[in-house]
Enzyme design. Structure first.
Site, PDB file in Angstrom:
ATOM      1  CB  ALA A  32      -0.889   0.126   1.534  1.00 29.94           C
ATOM      2  N   GLY A  35       1.652   1.679  -3.609  1.00 31.42           N
ATOM      3  CA  GLY A  35       0.605   1.795  -4.339  1.00 31.42           C
ATOM      4  C   GLY A  35       0.228   3.242  -4.074  1.00 31.42           C
ATOM      5  CG  ASP A  36      -0.552   6.929  -1.248  1.00 28.53           C
ATOM      6  OD1 ASP A  36      -1.637   7.199  -1.345  1.00 28.53           O
ATOM      7  OD2 ASP A  36       0.621   7.574  -0.453  1.00 28.53           O
ATOM      8  CB  ALA A  37       4.344   6.358  -3.693  1.00 30.55           C
TER       9      ALA A  37
END
Length: 150
Positions: A32, A35-37
């Site tokens: 995550a 994945g956020d970036a």
């Protein structure tokens, strides 16, 4: 375009001597995190390439789509089209025990967003860029119906 991304990744791996891993074995919170970036970079790129405008306006548009609430709404529409593997990664992310919580979202929304980000992180690390873009496009279409954005 895909070639330049692969070249970037190859350069990164060579320069810093990074090796491939079994990304399924990684913590869902680690997935995550990246994945956020990766998701935010996709959204930022879309808006920047659509128009040259003030950073403040770009920031407002981007944050409306990268918030936990928006991501929770997006993953809700994507659940039926996730592969078995993607759904498993999502569940691991959703069921994780994060040490923080969102400022403007419920804990349920935050956990759903964490699951979404875990899927994005997994796909990014697997170099499945086309699938990432496909899911983002589908999610944007579903969550933005009736609005004149993206």
């Amino acid at each position: 375009m895909e070639k330049s991304i692969v070249s970037f990744e190859e350069s990164l791996n060579q320069t810093f001597r990074l090796s491939e891993k079994d990304w399924k074995m990684y913590s869902p919170l680690t997935l995550a995190y990246i994945g956020d970036a990766a998701y935010e970079l996709i959204i930022r790129t879309i808006f920047v390439k659509q128009a040259n405008c003030q950073p403040q306006k770009l920031h407002q548009k981007v944050t409306s789509l990268v918030s936990a609430k928006a991501q929770a709404k997006m993953i809700e529409s994507l659940l039926p089209v996730l592969t078995e593997e993607e759904a498993a990664i999502y569940r691991r992310g959703r069921n994780s025990k994060p040490y923080t919580k969102a400022k403007n979202a419920s804990m349920t929304e935050y956990l759903e967003a964490t699951g979404f980000e875990a899927v994005m992180g997994y796909l990014y690390l697997q170099r499945e860029y086309h699938r990432m873009n496909e899911l983002v496009l589908l999610g944007l279409e579903e969550t933005r119906k009736g609005k004149n954005e993206i």
